[in-house]
Design an enzyme around this catalytic site. Structure first.
Site, mmCIF file in Angstrom:
data_model
loop_
_atom_site.group_PDB
_atom_site.id
_atom_site.type_symbol
_atom_site.label_atom_id
_atom_site.label_comp_id
_atom_site.label_asym_id
_atom_site.label_seq_id
_atom_site.Cartn_x
_atom_site.Cartn_y
_atom_site.Cartn_z
ATOM 1 N N ASP A 188 34.285 97.964 29.030
ATOM 2 C CA ASP A 188 35.230 98.034 30.149
ATOM 3 C C ASP A 188 34.688 99.016 31.174
ATOM 4 O O ASP A 188 34.486 100.199 30.860
ATOM 5 C CB ASP A 188 36.609 98.479 29.652
ATOM 6 C CG ASP A 188 37.618 98.571 30.790
ATOM 7 O OD1 ASP A 188 37.655 97.629 31.620
ATOM 8 O OD2 ASP A 188 38.349 99.574 30.868
ATOM 9 N N GLU A 272 33.032 92.262 32.161
ATOM 10 C CA GLU A 272 33.790 91.536 33.178
ATOM 11 C C GLU A 272 32.883 91.219 34.358
ATOM 12 O O GLU A 272 32.008 92.013 34.708
ATOM 13 C CB GLU A 272 34.983 92.372 33.651
ATOM 14 C CG GLU A 272 36.067 92.557 32.608
ATOM 15 C CD GLU A 272 37.183 93.470 33.089
ATOM 16 O OE1 GLU A 272 38.307 92.995 33.265
ATOM 17 O OE2 GLU A 272 36.905 94.666 33.289
ATOM 18 N N CYS A 325 48.061 93.611 25.504
ATOM 19 C CA CYS A 325 48.003 94.397 24.272
ATOM 20 C C CYS A 325 46.919 93.805 23.368
ATOM 21 O O CYS A 325 46.942 92.614 23.060
ATOM 22 C CB CYS A 325 49.351 94.373 23.555
ATOM 23 S SG CYS A 325 49.322 95.174 21.926
ATOM 24 N N CYS A 328 48.935 92.621 19.783
ATOM 25 C CA CYS A 328 49.853 91.484 19.691
ATOM 26 C C CYS A 328 49.701 90.467 20.814
ATOM 27 O O CYS A 328 50.260 89.370 20.743
ATOM 28 C CB CYS A 328 51.301 91.971 19.646
ATOM 29 S SG CYS A 328 51.890 92.669 21.227
ATOM 30 N N CYS A 343 52.739 99.761 23.528
ATOM 31 C CA CYS A 343 53.334 98.436 23.383
ATOM 32 C C CYS A 343 54.514 98.483 22.408
ATOM 33 O O CYS A 343 54.573 99.341 21.516
ATOM 34 C CB CYS A 343 52.282 97.443 22.897
ATOM 35 S SG CYS A 343 52.887 95.736 22.773
ATOM 36 N N CYS A 345 54.987 96.611 20.046
ATOM 37 C CA CYS A 345 54.531 96.319 18.676
ATOM 38 C C CYS A 345 54.086 97.578 17.936
ATOM 39 O O CYS A 345 53.773 97.542 16.747
ATOM 40 C CB CYS A 345 53.403 95.295 18.694
ATOM 41 S SG CYS A 345 51.837 95.950 19.311
ATOM 42 N N ASP A 352 41.547 102.214 28.481
ATOM 43 C CA ASP A 352 40.190 101.673 28.624
ATOM 44 C C ASP A 352 39.681 101.078 27.313
ATOM 45 O O ASP A 352 39.000 100.049 27.309
ATOM 46 C CB ASP A 352 39.227 102.764 29.120
ATOM 47 C CG ASP A 352 39.604 103.278 30.514
ATOM 48 O OD1 ASP A 352 40.044 102.448 31.335
ATOM 49 O OD2 ASP A 352 39.463 104.488 30.758
#
Length: 370
Positions: A188, A272, A325, A328, A343, A345, A352
């Protein structure tokens, strides 16, 4: 067996006479390029509405100018021929719609020319390299070129501080076998430190530009106060150029080592497909993006992975890696000021690292369907 290319860059130490010939060649290459471009531009303006007629036009070659400008005969003719090839390439790219109309070269542009191997005119000989019109030029060859690698061409360049370099393009045959993909890592991009990987490790880029920012600004202010073109102005210009080159060299060295480390440890690297130009134009991001050198880093990664039959996978830049996330799959807004992903969850993770995990998962999915 497939043919592969690899370039080796070394420092040159020409004599005063050889340096003069090199600088003459830079000037002649620029002159010929601009002459040919001026004629093409004139023809294009006359015939741009008649593309069929424009295709029939025979473009000028460097030989056309040698009778009128005798001094063009003093430099390497292959360097002039390569100027024509470069213009042809730029011209074709314009007509394909891949770039704007070619621009004229200016003296302050990068000083560089390319020559090709013909009948043994370029040879490596124990600390020296034989080049057309220059004969034996002293060279610091810090690493060996394998004997089975054939030299195809050489590009001679000069930095703003007056240092000379040569980039030797070689060709060799090698059967590259695709590696079985077992170890995968997601990266990332981060403004502060280049990247964070899916295992939570940071690149910890040292921010070389930021380190030298105060000194560079001070030396540039001194330069601005001197009379342009004077002896003192030129000495100060070289001081500024040396700082800029030191920053660039440190950055390149760091990125080489970091990319080599990743290629040695992983079979596939997932990143990316970012619009770095757009990011650099964003508020307060310009210097950070430029200092990181992400574009150079991904170029190094690409060729090093390819050499070993490994993969670089680029996922879509709109993939919501920061909002998703990694546990999940739930998505939620993540403004830049939130540095931790929390999150429902139960996930509680650095944003990052969470993004890098999502990038890795998406890359594995793409590899599976490729």
């Amino acid at each position: 067996m497939t043919k592969q290319n690899k370039a080796y860059k070394f420092r040159l130490y020409p004599t005063d006479e050889q340096a003069l010939t090199i600088r003459k060649t830079f000037g002649c290459v620029r002159f010929v390029y601009n002459k040919m471009l001026a004629e093409r531009k004139e023809t294009y303006e006359l015939l741009k509405d008649d593309k069929e007629e424009l295709k029939k036009v025979k473009h000028p070659t460097p030989a056309k100018y040698k009778s009128e400008f005798e001094w063009l005969k003093e430099v390497d003719s292959l360097a002039l021929a390569n100027a024509q090839l470069n213009l042809d390439k730029a011209y074709k790219a314009f007509f394909r719609g891949n770039s704007k109309f070619p621009k004229f070269k200016r003296k302050r542009n990068k000083q560089r020319y390319t020559t090709n191997v013909v009948n043994g005119n370029i040879q490596l000989l124990d600390g020296y390299i034989k080049l057309p019109k220059l004969k034996m030029v002293k060279m610091k060859q810090h690493r060996a070129i394998p004997t089975e690698y054939a030299i195809k061409s050489c590009a001679v360049s000069m930095t703003a501080s007056g240092k000379y370099y040569i980039s030797i393009l070689t060709e060799y045959e090698k059967e590259i076998e695709s590696k079985k993909i077992e170890n995968v890592v997601g990266l990332d991009f981060v403004m502060d430190g280049l990247f964070v990987d899916s295992e939570g490790k940071k690149a910890n880029y040292p921010k070389f530009y930021r380190q030298f920012l105060a000194k560079l600004a001070s030396e540039q202010r001194k330069l601005s106060r001197k009379k342009k073109g004077s002896s003192n102005w030129n000495k100060q210009r070289i001081r500024v150029a040396k700082i800029q080159e030191k920053i660039a060299n440190q950055r390149k060295n760091f990125l080489h080592h970091k990319s080599k480390e990743l290629v040695s440890n992983y079979d596939a690297v997932i990143i990316e497909d970012l619009d770095m130009k757009g990011m650099s134009q964003a508020l307060k991001f310009g210097k950070s993006v430029a200092d990181n050198g992400w574009g150079m880093f991904t170029s190094f990664l690409t060729y090093k992975l390819n050499e070993q039959g490994k993969k670089l996978v680029k996922i879509d830049k709109w993939f919501p890696s920061s909002k998703t996330c990694s546990d999940c799959g739930n998505t939620q807004p993540m403004p830049m000021n939130l540095r931790t992903y929390v999150c429902l969850c139960g996930l509680h993770l650095d944003r990052d690292v969470n993004a890098a995990l999502n990038i890795k998962k998406e890359g594995i999915r793409l590899l599976a369907i490729a």
